[in-house]
Design an enzyme around this catalytic site. Structure first.
Site, PDB file in Angstrom:
ATOM      1  N   GLU A   3       0.373  -1.466  -0.335  1.00 13.10           N
ATOM      2  CA  GLU A   3      -0.169   0.170  -0.070  1.00 13.10           C
ATOM      3  C   GLU A   3       0.916   1.517  -0.486  1.00 13.10           C
ATOM      4  OE1 GLU A   3      -3.435   2.336   3.176  1.00 13.10           O
ATOM      5  OE2 GLU A   3      -2.000  -0.031   3.760  1.00 13.10           O
ATOM      6  N   LYS A  42      -8.826   2.332  -1.653  1.00 14.31           N
ATOM      7  CA  LYS A  42      -9.744   1.769  -0.139  1.00 14.31           C
ATOM      8  C   LYS A  42     -10.900   2.232  -0.378  1.00 14.31           C
ATOM      9  CE  LYS A  42      -6.612   1.968   3.141  1.00 14.31           C
ATOM     10  NZ  LYS A  42      -5.814   2.104   4.499  1.00 14.31           N
ATOM     11  N   TYR A  65      -9.476   4.963  13.499  1.00 16.62           N
ATOM     12  CA  TYR A  65      -8.879   4.152  15.184  1.00 16.62           C
ATOM     13  C   TYR A  65      -7.410   4.922  15.261  1.00 16.62           C
ATOM     14  CZ  TYR A  65      -8.469  -0.150  12.425  1.00 16.62           C
ATOM     15  OH  TYR A  65      -7.974  -0.343  11.415  1.00 16.62           O
ATOM     16  N   CYS A  71      -6.008  -2.783   2.500  1.00 18.84           N
ATOM     17  CA  CYS A  71      -5.660  -3.038   3.603  1.00 18.84           C
ATOM     18  C   CYS A  71      -6.516  -3.096   4.432  1.00 18.84           C
ATOM     19  CB  CYS A  71      -4.598  -1.935   3.726  1.00 18.84           C
ATOM     20  SG  CYS A  71      -3.830  -1.996   5.238  1.00 18.84           S
ATOM     21  N   LEU A 111      24.897   7.186  29.506  1.00 14.58           N
ATOM     22  CA  LEU A 111      25.492   5.580  29.784  1.00 14.58           C
ATOM     23  C   LEU A 111      25.414   5.925  31.307  1.00 14.58           C
ATOM     24  CD1 LEU A 111      25.251   2.740  28.490  1.00 14.58           C
ATOM     25  CD2 LEU A 111      27.872   2.589  28.386  1.00 14.58           C
ATOM     26  N   SER A 112      24.229   4.894  32.246  1.00 11.17           N
ATOM     27  CA  SER A 112      24.338   5.457  33.298  1.00 11.17           C
ATOM     28  C   SER A 112      25.087   4.310  33.688  1.00 11.17           C
ATOM     29  CB  SER A 112      22.939   5.715  33.512  1.00 11.17           C
ATOM     30  OG  SER A 112      21.894   4.730  33.669  1.00 11.17           O
ATOM     31  N   SER A 133      19.300   2.591  29.618  1.00  6.46           N
ATOM     32  CA  SER A 133      20.464   2.647  28.919  1.00  6.46           C
ATOM     33  C   SER A 133      21.394   1.690  28.107  1.00  6.46           C
ATOM     34  CB  SER A 133      21.707   3.628  29.547  1.00  6.46           C
ATOM     35  OG  SER A 133      21.994   3.323  30.453  1.00  6.46           O
ATOM     36  N   ASN A 153      16.419  17.543  39.801  1.00  4.87           N
ATOM     37  CA  ASN A 153      16.056  17.020  38.268  1.00  4.87           C
ATOM     38  C   ASN A 153      17.649  18.234  38.106  1.00  4.87           C
ATOM     39  OD1 ASN A 153      13.823  15.998  37.917  1.00  4.87           O
ATOM     40  ND2 ASN A 153      12.605  17.862  38.544  1.00  4.87           N
TER      41      ASN A 153
END
Length: 625
Positions: A44, A126, A132, A168, A370-371, A376, A446
């Site tokens: 499609e 179509k 939805y 489809c 990268l922790s 991560s 933070n």
């Protein structure tokens, strides 16, 4: 009984790349020709990519698509491929509609064209427009009301098959083209698709195809797109079933392939003449059957491949991607590629999505924080599998609250995978901000995350990497993230992956590596240690969130199944915990709106699927008191 050789071109197209997608049609039709195919079926909206979203409202784009499909037909003929019937999706237009409020201004059609002999022989569109989930097609398209049936000479001289075309969603709704296919007496229903991936959808898709083939009274050929497009990822999994429900062919998941099969079809009724006849789609609308007849085939410019190379099987020979039980050449039975395990399926979807997002948007590398934690670590592994570790850059950014193992686990992953790494301690920068702002509590926590975000985005801008976020669906749902901190980036690979599934995928990936004699890519300690944001002394996720097994079960019922508080309690969840989790999810909507896109793998993701107002005073009635 005519024998028709069909080729399903399960390929990866790019939205807006009309020239590139047209070239893909040419190249894969040439491959199908070499396999002796009479008919090639593309997905499609193959020519434009899918979904085109508001591009469908631009007359310039619709005009370009129409011109491109005509040019593609001419090019096929010019390259000696005009004698093969080619069905491909494109963006068309319904001519002669009177403009009215609520109708797309471009009168665009989600269309499919039959290309043959250098011409666009017939088109369709179509009929059922989905509106939805991730689909907004009433916004973009007008519905089609015609079922084309083309007579294709095949098999022995004088034999031919009648082939109908639907698109489809026309399979997913009752009535319409499937019903009319039976009325038309077609022997084959060809269905181009762009059906997005969701966990477990392959079983539902096969059941649907079997049901609709029986309803149509015809063999059904279902070709699906593969590849990533923003939040959506397409898994291929193309299918051919006959009217009795027998599975004749099934393509691979998340791989391009040419699925070739020989179909025994009923001979076309020569008493039925070409032209238009009315039909009853049994859905309250009106449709017509439009019949055309193609001329007998002319000699091909390119010779078919030798018999040993014809028949079923992919064009690209990827390890593990050949049809079941076939070491090489043509299999004795149906072209059935092996199914992926449930976890391999999800992991491959994420890898495919990351690869295509990077490549299609012109990046050559990625960067992430990268922790040493599991999120991560999994994100880095997905990225390395998608584009190669040599293109993955990670930044270790310890603070005074980082544990010793957070750094050592991150360094262990770097050694295991060979990604590029650098360490940027953030404490001096945090201290400089604190000296000016004197923040306390959550604001101070933070601040650390935001300093990391500034570093990551600065390196992304300076070096041209795509910045990846590492947040999972459980964190996004509950707002357990920092705006302009760990939520800063361009793409979120595990955005739709619940935390419990993050662990499952990490264990699967390590086990997969071990089974191949390779070093597991993720350090075991990253998987087994208690998760922590490490923004305050001794902090653990469990200080702020319920146990993830319990939390994810509630989130699945609230976010995916859309149960209210009463429904959640009735489902067996603790009333007090339900109130707490629902409040967290509802408060965090503004954060999720500002999170980058990421691949959809569940039936309802945050983004295209779930859309709630940020300014919203409705609260679910509490059941805990």
């Amino acid at each position: 009984m005519p024998k028709l050789r069909i080729a399903l071109a399960q390929v990866n197209s790019t939205v807006g790349d009309l020239a590139g997608n047209a070239q893909t049609i040419i190249e894969w039709t040439r491959r199908a020709s070499a396999r002796g195919a009479d008919l090639v079926l593309f997905p499609e909206m193959m020519l434009t990519g899918y979904p085109v979203e508001d591009l469908a409202l631009r007359d310039s784009f619709v005009d370009a698509s129409i011109a491109a499909i005509q040019d593609t037909a001419a090019r096929l003929a010019a390259e000696g491929l005009g004698g093969i019937a080619v069905v491909a999706g494109y963006l068309g237009r319904q001519a002669g509609l009177t403009p009215r409020t609520g109708q797309p201004v471009s009168a665009a059609l989600d269309a499919a064209a039959l290309l043959f002999g250098g011409d666009v022989v017939v088109t369709t569109a179509k009929h059922h427009l989905p509106n939805y989930g991730v689909f907004d097609e009433y916004r973009y398209f007008v519905p089609g009301n015609r079922l084309p049936v083309f007579r294709l000479p095949c098999g022995e001289p004088g034999e031919a098959a009648d082939v109908a075309i639907a698109v489809c969603e026309d399979l997913w709704q009752d009535g319409g083209p499937v019903t009319v296919t039976r009325q038309a007496g077609a022997g084959l229903l060809a269905v181009p698709n762009a059906s997005p991936y969701e966990r477990g959808k392959d079983a539902e898709r096969l059941e649907l195809c079997v049901s609709r083939a029986a309803e149509a009274g015809a063999t059904l050929a279902y070709v699906n797109m593969m590849g990533g497009q923003d939040e959506l990822v397409f898994d291929g999994d193309s299918i051919i079933v006959d009217a009795a429900g027998n599975l004749l062919a099934r393509g691979p998941q998340f791989a391009e392939a040419l699925i070739v099969a020989d179909l025994d079809l009923p001979n076309a009724d020569v008493r039925i003449e070409p032209g238009d006849t009315p039909a009853d789609p049994k859905d309250g609308t009106h449709m017509t059957i439009h019949r055309v007849a193609l001329p007998p085939p002319t000699p091909r410019t390119s010779e078919p491949a030798p018999p040993s190379q014809q028949g079923h099987g992919p064009v690209t020979e990827e390890p593990g991607r050949r049809p079941a039980g076939v070491p090489g050449g043509r299999p004795p039975g149906p072209a059935l590629w092996p199914r992926l395990s449930p976890l391999e399926e999800v992991y491959t979807a994420l890898v495919t999505s990351v690869r295509d997002y990077v490549v299609k948007n012109g990046f050559s590398s990625v960067i992430l924080a990268l922790s040493g934690g599991i999120d991560s670590a999994l994100t880095a592994t997905i990225a390395a599998d998608a584009i190669g570790p040599q293109h993955v850059h990670v930044v270790l950014m310890p603070s005074r609250h980082s544990s010793e193992h957070s750094v050592s686990d991150a360094e262990d992953l770097v050694k295991r995978q060979g990604v590029h790494a650098r360490m940027v301690p953030i404490q001096p920068m945090v201290d400089a901000f604190q000296a000016e702002l004197d923040l306390t509590g959550l604001a101070a926590e933070n601040l650390q995350a935001r300093v990391r975000g500034v570093i990551l985005m600065g390196l992304s801008n300076a070096e041209g990497h795509l910045a990846l976020t590492t947040g999972n669906k459980s964190e996004l749902a509950t707002g357990y993230s920092t705006l302009y901190g760990d939520s800063a980036g361009g793409f979120g690979p595990i955005k739709d992956v619940p935390k419990t599934l993050v662990w499952d995928l990490a264990r699967w990936r390590n086990a997969e590596a071990a089974s191949r004699g390779q070093t597991p890519p993720i350090p075991e300690n990253s998987i087994t240690k208690p998760p922590s944001a490490e923004l305050s002394p001794g902090q653990l996720d469990s200080d702020s969130l319920p146990d993830y097994q319990v939390l994810d079960a509630i989130l699945d019922d609230y976010v995916v199944k859309d149960l209210g508080v009463a429904g959640l309690v009735a489902a067996g969840h603790d009333p007090a915990l339900v109130d707490r989790v629902v409040a967290m999810v509802d408060r965090a909507e503004y954060k999720r709106r500002q999170y980058p896109p990421g691949p959809k793998i569940t039936p309802r993701n945050f983004g295209r699927d779930r859309r709630l107002p940020i300014t919203n005073r409705w609260r679910e009635p509490s059941r805990s008191r």
